[in-house]
Design an enzyme around this catalytic site. Structure first.
Site, PDB file in Angstrom:
ATOM      1  N   GLU A   7       0.816  -1.212   0.000  1.00  0.00           N
ATOM      2  CA  GLU A   7       0.000   0.000   0.000  1.00  0.00           C
ATOM      3  C   GLU A   7       0.857   1.273   0.000  1.00  0.00           C
ATOM      4  O   GLU A   7       0.811   2.092   0.912  1.00  0.00           O
ATOM      5  CB  GLU A   7      -0.961   0.006   1.184  1.00  0.00           C
ATOM      6  CG  GLU A   7      -2.011  -1.083   1.113  1.00  0.00           C
ATOM      7  CD  GLU A   7      -3.014  -1.053   2.249  1.00  0.00           C
ATOM      8  OE1 GLU A   7      -4.120  -1.592   2.082  1.00  0.00           O
ATOM      9  OE2 GLU A   7      -2.686  -0.484   3.323  1.00  0.00           O
TER      10      GLU A   7
ATOM     11  N   GLU B  55      -6.561  -7.785  -1.086  1.00  0.00           N
ATOM     12  CA  GLU B  55      -7.046  -7.819   0.294  1.00  0.00           C
ATOM     13  C   GLU B  55      -8.544  -7.543   0.321  1.00  0.00           C
ATOM     14  O   GLU B  55      -9.036  -6.654  -0.383  1.00  0.00           O
ATOM     15  CB  GLU B  55      -6.348  -6.770   1.173  1.00  0.00           C
ATOM     16  CG  GLU B  55      -4.902  -7.029   1.481  1.00  0.00           C
ATOM     17  CD  GLU B  55      -4.329  -5.981   2.426  1.00  0.00           C
ATOM     18  OE1 GLU B  55      -5.111  -5.342   3.168  1.00  0.00           O
ATOM     19  OE2 GLU B  55      -3.102  -5.786   2.415  1.00  0.00           O
TER      20      GLU B  55
END
Length: 679
Positions: A157, A312
């Site tokens: 991320e 995710e």
């Protein structure tokens, strides 16, 4: 160097699994053994490993401990479970920050951060780059050829920025390369305003609350620079992997509606796109959440126009949203199948086993603190795994949209920094979502493109609030419409150039003849203030309803366009609120105000009918989403019921066979039916 993954290289299956952190359980080998048994039980065929493992992999500088990872990757592989191996650069070990404080970020107020959190590291720091290079190369040398490792998960991320002296110097180099002379920079940034002219590139500082926060050209270029710095660091990480001898595909996990980085640029330096999705289900009607989530899926798919990976998702409730809401029974399966329907080749979770402590100890997981397989969540994960196994033939297929919505990062950056016409509530994403939802309500697949991508593949293109025109966008539009395309532009479009300088001579810049009008003023409405769009007599779209509009009302002067709707009140009552203009072989429509969703639904239904675009399903009940994927051999139609009750629906079962799901004239609550037609 990045080796482009061929579209055929889809790992031969739909992936099911996610983030696994066995380094947290090395003192409990019986738990690790049990995990593998649970994974197999739930048809989990992939784990994402090593994402935050640096302090275990290199507990002391230069001392590497890879044995535990090698043992786990080997056991997983022996049991038919593949590994996507991460580089651990998302969080550095304490010894590094203590010995080399330059690796820690400096914030916009020029304060060096203390050790802690994730992503607290400078992408320019030579030390951090060297330590990352060493780690990545060693990982690649050890695991790059392991048959159980199928891909690389680069960092985690990516986000944030650093304002340290090293980054300031790189920013000045970047600016100098972009503008060549300080005179060009002063013109592009309009620095004469407020007497802010620069005499040399050495005087430039990044935006700061204790310095210059309001020079819009500076702010815009800083955000571009942050994207380029991040992209350069990704390349640095990948190069180390290649130097270590691995040519396996690489990805980064992107995030929901993330404004900090232009993902179109980052998509160019990875082999496949992946992202992390955590919708707040049950906060409002599920179909509304599904529309928002679906648009984000389609943004990710359109970045490379290839299948993406859901890296995710949460099997239960998160712990970091305002409210930790459980997914109602069936919701996990529905959300997972929605990702597949929109082009994902995976459903992966954070996390596979719940952490015992620290920040995300209460974040949902496949295996919770209880540690058994007889939980509701585990049973639902098992159901997802079974569905993915049965739908394996879909891997590598793609939707084939004939309509697109323009969603441009750089234009959004500039517009939301522009100080007007509303400083609280421009509602850019919401406006794009209205066009997107209208197409989706008709069962049409949608690409979400930026201004650098081509318009040639589409029959209808909607461009909501394209404040900035860049990358020759106006010329692309002119060619698209004159060639027979249907183009929809909205208020507050074509206002500035790529450095956020206002166009002179009228807007929308370069398209006034294409649109058949000129924008003259724009009215910002107070909260609670409402106007309306009233049908013009004899309008050629046969629009018959009156629609409410809020927030922004554009006042336009027509040249060749016709008024389809006109404003219903205020001093501009009777002025155009929706227009249509014939240009070449196509049509250009201008939406003058922020209308309610019903307007978009009715309006797009009209122009889709005009364009004669076939619909996959003719009658779609409210709360149902229809999405397609196709290969050369077959077409797959996903019908998903996001209502909390079963819904009656007629499906073309004579033309298609039911590949997956329950259907007896009704689709169950949160149910998914997948149809297949051989081509």
């Amino acid at each position: 160097m990045v080796i482009k993954m061929e579209k055929k290289e889809n790992f031969g299956k739909l992936l099911h699994g996610g983030d696994y952190n066995p380094e947290q359980w090395l003192d409990s080998p019986e738990i690790l053994e049990k995990d593998i048994a649970y994974f197999k039980e739930a048809d989990i065929n992939e784990v994402s490993l090593g994402i935050f493992s640096w302090s275990v992999l290199e507990p002391v500088e230069g001392e590497f401990h890879f044995e535990w990872m090698e043992e786990i990757i080997g056991k997983l592989y022996e049991n038919g479970i593949s590994t996507i191996l991460a580089t651990p650069s998302g969080a550095r070990p304490k010894w590094m920050a203590d010995k080399y404080p330059e690796v820690l970020r400096v914030d916009e107020a020029r304060r060096r951060m203390l050790y802690g959190t994730r992503h607290n590291h400078c992408y320019t720091s030579p030390v951090y780059r060297e330590k990352t290079r060493i780690m990545n190369r060693e990982l690649a040398k050890r695991f790059g050829a392991h048959p159980g490792v199928i891909a690389w998960h680069i960092s985690n991320e990516y986000g944030g920025e650093c304002h340290c002296p090293l980054c300031q110097e790189e920013f000045r180099k970047w600016i100098k390369e972009r503008y060549q002379t300080v005179e060009r920079l002063n013109h592009a940034w309009a620095t004469t305003f407020w007497s802010h002219r620069y005499d040399s590139f050495d005087q430039i500082e990044s935006p700061s609350s204790i310095g210059e926060p309001g020079l819009h050209g500076l702010n815009l270029d800083w955000r571009r620079f942050v994207t380029d710095r991040t992209m350069d660091f990704i390349k640095h990480e990948v190069r180390a992997i290649r130097d270590g001898g691995s040519d396996k595909p690489v990805t980064i996990n992107m995030m929901y509606d993330f404004r900090g980085l232009n993902y179109h640029k980052l998509a160019d330096v990875v082999d496949f796109v992946s992202w992390d999705n955590y919708p707040q289900w049950h906060k409002k009607e599920e179909i509304l959440t599904a529309r928002d989530s679906g648009m984000q899926h389609d943004i990710m798919r359109t970045l490379r126009k290839e299948p993406f990976f859901l890296m995710e998702s949460c099997p239960s409730a998160t712990n970091w949203q305002p409210v930790s809401k459980l997914k109602k029974p069936g919701m996990l399966h529905a959300a997972s199948m929605q990702a597949i329907a929109h082009g994902s080749d995976s459903v992966l979770y954070f996390q596979l086993r719940q952490s015992r402590g620290s920040s995300e100890k209460f974040h949902g997981a496949v295996i919770d603190h209880y540690g058994g397989d007889d939980t509701r969540v585990f049973e639902e994960v098992r159901e997802v795994g079974e569905s993915l196994k049965n739908l394996g033939e879909i891997a590598g297929t793609m939707p084939k949209p004939q309509v697109a919505v323009v969603f441009d990062w750089e234009s959004r950056w500039a517009m939301e920094d522009a100080q007007g016409p509303r400083n609280a509530g421009l509602f850019y994403k919401e406006t794009a979502l209205k066009s997107y939802s209208a197409f989706r309500n008709l069962g049409l697949d949608v690409d979400m493109i930026d201004m650098e991508q081509s318009l040639e593949d589409y029959r209808i293109v909607a461009a909501p609030m394209v404040y900035m025109f860049r990358a020759g966008f106006e010329e692309k539009v002119r060619k698209f419409v004159s060639g027979g395309g249907k183009f929809v532009l909205t208020y507050w479009s074509g206002i500035v150039d790529e450095t956020d300088l206002c166009f002179l001579g009228g807007t929308p810049h370069g398209l006034m003849d294409v649109m058949g009008l000129r924008s003259t003023e724009i009215d910002g409405l107070y909260e609670g203030e409402v106007n309306s769009g009233v049908p013009s007599d004899g309008n050629t779209l046969n629009m018959a309803r009156t629609y409410a509009c809020r927030h922004l009302c554009d006042l336009v002067r027509l040249s060749t366009a016709e008024a389809v709707l006109v404003y219903g009140s205020d001093f501009y009552k009777g002025m155009p609120a929706l227009t249509k203009n014939n240009f070449g072989q196509g049509q250009a429509y201008y939406i003058c105000a922020d209308f309610e969703q019903d307007f978009y639904d009715d309006f797009y239904k009209k122009i889709v009918e005009e364009a004669k675009i076939p619909l996959p399903i003719e009658k779609i009940p409210a709360g149902v989403e229809v999405t397609t994927r196709a290969s050369k051999e077959a077409e797959y139609v996903f019908i998903q019921n996001f209502n909390r009750e079963p819904v009656s629906m007629e499906l073309p079962v004579g033309e298609y066979q039911i590949l997956s799901g329950d259907y007896d004239g009704k689709i169950k609550r949160f149910g998914t039916v997948v149809l297949k037609k051989q081509l």
